[in-house]
Design a protein around this motif. Sequence first.
Motif, mmCIF file in Angstrom:
data_model
loop_
_atom_site.group_PDB
_atom_site.id
_atom_site.type_symbol
_atom_site.label_atom_id
_atom_site.label_comp_id
_atom_site.label_asym_id
_atom_site.label_seq_id
_atom_site.Cartn_x
_atom_site.Cartn_y
_atom_site.Cartn_z
ATOM 1 N N GLN A 356 0.821 -1.215 0.000
ATOM 2 C CA GLN A 356 0.000 0.000 0.000
ATOM 3 C C GLN A 356 0.853 1.263 0.000
ATOM 4 O OE1 GLN A 356 -3.324 -0.077 -0.215
ATOM 5 N NE2 GLN A 356 -3.544 2.142 -0.206
ATOM 6 N N ALA A 357 1.897 1.251 0.803
ATOM 7 C CA ALA A 357 2.746 2.434 0.877
ATOM 8 C C ALA A 357 3.401 2.736 -0.466
ATOM 9 C CB ALA A 357 3.820 2.233 1.949
ATOM 10 N N ALA A 358 3.861 1.676 -1.136
ATOM 11 C CA ALA A 358 4.485 1.866 -2.449
ATOM 12 C C ALA A 358 3.456 2.331 -3.475
ATOM 13 C CB ALA A 358 5.137 0.559 -2.900
ATOM 14 N N GLN A 359 2.247 1.811 -3.382
ATOM 15 C CA GLN A 359 1.189 2.252 -4.294
ATOM 16 C C GLN A 359 0.915 3.739 -4.134
ATOM 17 O OE1 GLN A 359 -2.388 -0.106 -4.287
ATOM 18 N NE2 GLN A 359 -1.286 -2.047 -4.388
ATOM 19 N N GLU A 360 0.885 4.196 -2.886
ATOM 20 C CA GLU A 360 0.646 5.626 -2.647
ATOM 21 C C GLU A 360 1.789 6.471 -3.195
ATOM 22 O OE1 GLU A 360 -2.054 6.956 -1.749
ATOM 23 O OE2 GLU A 360 -2.992 5.006 -1.464
ATOM 24 N N LYS A 361 2.991 5.936 -3.080
ATOM 25 C CA LYS A 361 4.139 6.666 -3.626
ATOM 26 C C LYS A 361 4.017 6.793 -5.145
ATOM 27 C CE LYS A 361 9.195 6.760 -3.684
ATOM 28 N NZ LYS A 361 10.440 6.147 -3.170
ATOM 29 N N LEU A 362 3.606 5.707 -5.801
ATOM 30 C CA LEU A 362 3.424 5.741 -7.255
ATOM 31 C C LEU A 362 2.307 6.706 -7.649
ATOM 32 C CD1 LEU A 362 3.694 1.923 -8.130
ATOM 33 C CD2 LEU A 362 5.482 3.665 -8.290
ATOM 34 N N LYS A 363 1.255 6.742 -6.844
ATOM 35 C CA LYS A 363 0.091 7.589 -7.166
ATOM 36 C C LYS A 363 0.378 9.074 -6.955
ATOM 37 C CE LYS A 363 -3.897 6.149 -5.530
ATOM 38 N NZ LYS A 363 -4.842 5.503 -4.581
ATOM 39 N N THR A 364 1.268 9.405 -6.023
ATOM 40 C CA THR A 364 1.543 10.818 -5.743
ATOM 41 C C THR A 364 2.706 11.391 -6.557
ATOM 42 O OG1 THR A 364 2.909 10.142 -3.854
ATOM 43 C CG2 THR A 364 0.606 10.725 -3.403
ATOM 44 N N TYR A 365 3.386 10.538 -7.293
ATOM 45 C CA TYR A 365 4.485 11.006 -8.145
ATOM 46 C C TYR A 365 3.924 11.620 -9.432
ATOM 47 C CZ TYR A 365 8.803 10.688 -10.927
ATOM 48 O OH TYR A 365 9.877 10.960 -11.711
ATOM 49 N N GLY A 366 4.608 12.582 -9.982
ATOM 50 C CA GLY A 366 4.097 13.305 -11.153
ATOM 51 C C GLY A 366 4.321 12.647 -12.496
ATOM 52 N N TRP A 367 5.204 11.653 -12.605
ATOM 53 C CA TRP A 367 5.487 10.905 -13.830
ATOM 54 C C TRP A 367 5.738 11.801 -15.048
ATOM 55 C CZ3 TRP A 367 6.894 6.315 -12.655
ATOM 56 C CH2 TRP A 367 6.314 5.659 -11.552
ATOM 57 N N PRO A 368 6.837 12.572 -15.004
ATOM 58 C CA PRO A 368 7.177 13.408 -16.173
ATOM 59 C C PRO A 368 7.449 12.583 -17.419
ATOM 60 C CG PRO A 368 8.998 13.336 -14.604
ATOM 61 C CD PRO A 368 7.814 12.727 -13.906
ATOM 62 N N GLY A 369 7.846 11.313 -17.236
ATOM 63 C CA GLY A 369 8.070 10.431 -18.386
ATOM 64 C C GLY A 369 6.854 9.609 -18.735
ATOM 65 N N ASN A 370 5.752 9.829 -18.007
ATOM 66 C CA ASN A 370 4.468 9.191 -18.266
ATOM 67 C C ASN A 370 4.538 7.666 -18.220
ATOM 68 O OD1 ASN A 370 2.575 11.514 -18.767
ATOM 69 N ND2 ASN A 370 4.247 12.035 -20.156
ATOM 70 N N ILE A 371 3.748 6.994 -19.060
ATOM 71 C CA ILE A 371 3.620 5.537 -18.974
ATOM 72 C C ILE A 371 4.952 4.850 -19.241
ATOM 73 C CG2 ILE A 371 2.439 3.516 -19.921
ATOM 74 C CD1 ILE A 371 0.102 5.400 -20.615
ATOM 75 N N ARG A 372 5.751 5.420 -20.127
ATOM 76 C CA ARG A 372 7.054 4.809 -20.430
ATOM 77 C C ARG A 372 7.930 4.802 -19.176
ATOM 78 N NH1 ARG A 372 8.822 7.960 -24.579
ATOM 79 N NH2 ARG A 372 7.608 6.727 -26.053
ATOM 80 N N GLU A 373 7.890 5.895 -18.420
ATOM 81 C CA GLU A 373 8.673 5.964 -17.185
ATOM 82 C C GLU A 373 8.150 4.960 -16.162
ATOM 83 O OE1 GLU A 373 10.051 9.143 -13.709
ATOM 84 O OE2 GLU A 373 8.574 9.752 -15.217
ATOM 85 N N LEU A 374 6.835 4.835 -16.052
ATOM 86 C CA LEU A 374 6.247 3.868 -15.126
ATOM 87 C C LEU A 374 6.667 2.453 -15.484
ATOM 88 C CD1 LEU A 374 4.299 3.083 -12.845
ATOM 89 C CD2 LEU A 374 2.437 3.156 -14.513
ATOM 90 N N LEU A 375 6.641 2.129 -16.754
ATOM 91 C CA LEU A 375 7.044 0.797 -17.222
ATOM 92 C C LEU A 375 8.469 0.480 -16.782
ATOM 93 C CD1 LEU A 375 6.485 -0.707 -20.741
ATOM 94 C CD2 LEU A 375 8.751 -0.685 -19.766
ATOM 95 N N HIS A 376 9.399 1.392 -17.054
ATOM 96 C CA HIS A 376 10.799 1.142 -16.709
ATOM 97 C C HIS A 376 11.005 1.111 -15.199
ATOM 98 C CE1 HIS A 376 11.949 1.190 -20.829
ATOM 99 N NE2 HIS A 376 11.674 2.469 -21.019
ATOM 100 N N LYS A 391 8.303 -2.337 -1.857
ATOM 101 C CA LYS A 391 8.034 -1.229 -0.934
ATOM 102 C C LYS A 391 8.438 0.092 -1.590
ATOM 103 C CE LYS A 391 10.727 -3.455 1.754
ATOM 104 N NZ LYS A 391 11.610 -3.891 2.852
ATOM 105 N N PRO A 392 8.099 1.223 -0.973
ATOM 106 C CA PRO A 392 8.452 2.526 -1.557
ATOM 107 C C PRO A 392 9.927 2.658 -1.896
ATOM 108 C CG PRO A 392 6.909 2.852 0.210
ATOM 109 C CD PRO A 392 7.257 1.387 0.241
ATOM 110 N N THR A 393 10.793 2.075 -1.075
ATOM 111 C CA THR A 393 12.231 2.173 -1.350
ATOM 112 C C THR A 393 12.639 1.419 -2.605
ATOM 113 O OG1 THR A 393 12.527 0.345 0.212
ATOM 114 C CG2 THR A 393 12.908 2.580 1.044
ATOM 115 N N ASP A 394 11.770 0.524 -3.071
ATOM 116 C CA ASP A 394 12.064 -0.195 -4.320
ATOM 117 C C ASP A 394 11.770 0.665 -5.552
ATOM 118 O OD1 ASP A 394 12.865 -2.781 -3.290
ATOM 119 O OD2 ASP A 394 10.774 -3.008 -2.644
ATOM 120 N N PHE A 395 11.160 1.832 -5.320
ATOM 121 C CA PHE A 395 10.810 2.733 -6.425
ATOM 122 C C PHE A 395 11.468 4.092 -6.189
ATOM 123 C CE2 PHE A 395 7.291 -0.276 -6.006
ATOM 124 C CZ PHE A 395 7.189 -0.756 -7.299
#
Length: 456
Positions: A356-376, A391-395
């Motif tokens: 859950q904590a890592a999911q929240e970290k992913l959701k609150t990040y701005g993703w300037p590289g968009n889906i491609r950045e998320l994939l990598h 966990k959040p530290t893995d991202f």
Amino acid sequence: MVNAKILVIDDNKSVLSALEILLQFEYKEVGTLSNPNQISSYPGLKDCDIILLDMNFSAGVNTGNEGLYWLREIKKKVPLVSVIMMTAYGAVDLAVEALKEGAADFVLKPWNNDKLLATVKSAYELRKSKKEVDQLKRKESHLKQVINQQGSTIIGNSKSLKGVLHLVSKVAKTDVNVLVTGENGTGKELIARALHGQSLRMNEVFISVDMGSISENLFESELFGHMKGAFTDAKEDRAGKFEAANGGTLFLDEIGNLSLQTQAKLLSAIQHKTIVRVGSNKPISVDIRLICATNVNLDQMVADGLFREDLLYRINTIRVEVPPLRERNEDIILLADHYLNKFTSKYGKQGLKINQAAQEKLKTYGWPGNIRELLHTVERAVILSEGNVLKPTDFPLNNAVSAKKGTGPVTLEAMELLMIMEALDQHNGNHSAAAEQLGISRQTLYNKLKKSGSAI
């Protein structure tokens, strides 16, 4: 001896014997039938290369209608077989009718052996050509399927994405030119493939061209093709992308990278629906559905004199704006789970989950590289993972860069949530320890999580 299978169908057994003797020295397998009613049950009918078929089977009948009937029946079952019609009654109109129905040739009885063998040989060559063409068509169809399936599935339930897909469904069945815009990594090519996949050209090829990777001096050769000897490395004739996409869809990505000179050449091809290969003066007509994409503001480029206004009008009949990932917040975890499943399978790490904590970290990040950045990002986390939970530290995400570009969690509420989730992760989900680290009460921490919908 030719490795071919021949079937002779005639109610006259003397004819069957004579042809069997004549052909068995030239062809590997020769079969005979005296009753056309046995054609359907004849073993190996579909393997026959040539069939010699009598035109009359009933006594006193010489109209040829029986032969034409059986010719049609054979062609239904074995479309590519070469059928030679045989009759003792020579009539030009009957021969013409047989050829119209698909016969390869016509032989009169009594026949000249040399002429008959020549006729059978020609029919066999025709059969080989038909098989080769059929195989090429099958390969072409397979290649089109492979090429058209290279894209990924569009994933998401956000309102902004649904709006885009609704527009795509309305536009796809038309042949209008479409301009797909959006930031890098938003999935513009996927939208282009969706347009093609729902179009009337869906069974034809989808050709994608990265305009940013084509140098100006190779522009014409790549898009329009060239003739042998047109320039130093032109060792053979070559079709360009326009010809390759004929009948299908041509996707020109990063069209904003074209110089004004190449823009003029592209405009001419689009306007006239013809291209001329380098080294030739012969115009070639092309029928394509054109989809272009860019991550730059073409309207501003027109205002700055960097992009032709008439070209923009040509490619911009319909504009589809693909939203950035930061405007698709509810899709982030859907996409992350999709890539997690993909990469856990690829790297043999089944069972991995994002906490859950890592999911929240992913959701609150701005993703300037968009889906491609998320994939990598997900791929990297899977490769380096050591346990069953990410966990959040893995991202490791660069929130400073994200915020600086105006794409990140710049609100106080978003930054607070990110700090809370990272603190929770550091203390393995212990709310009291996380609250103490942050200098707030446990109840305050819980209230902030509850307000954000992230209470654990």
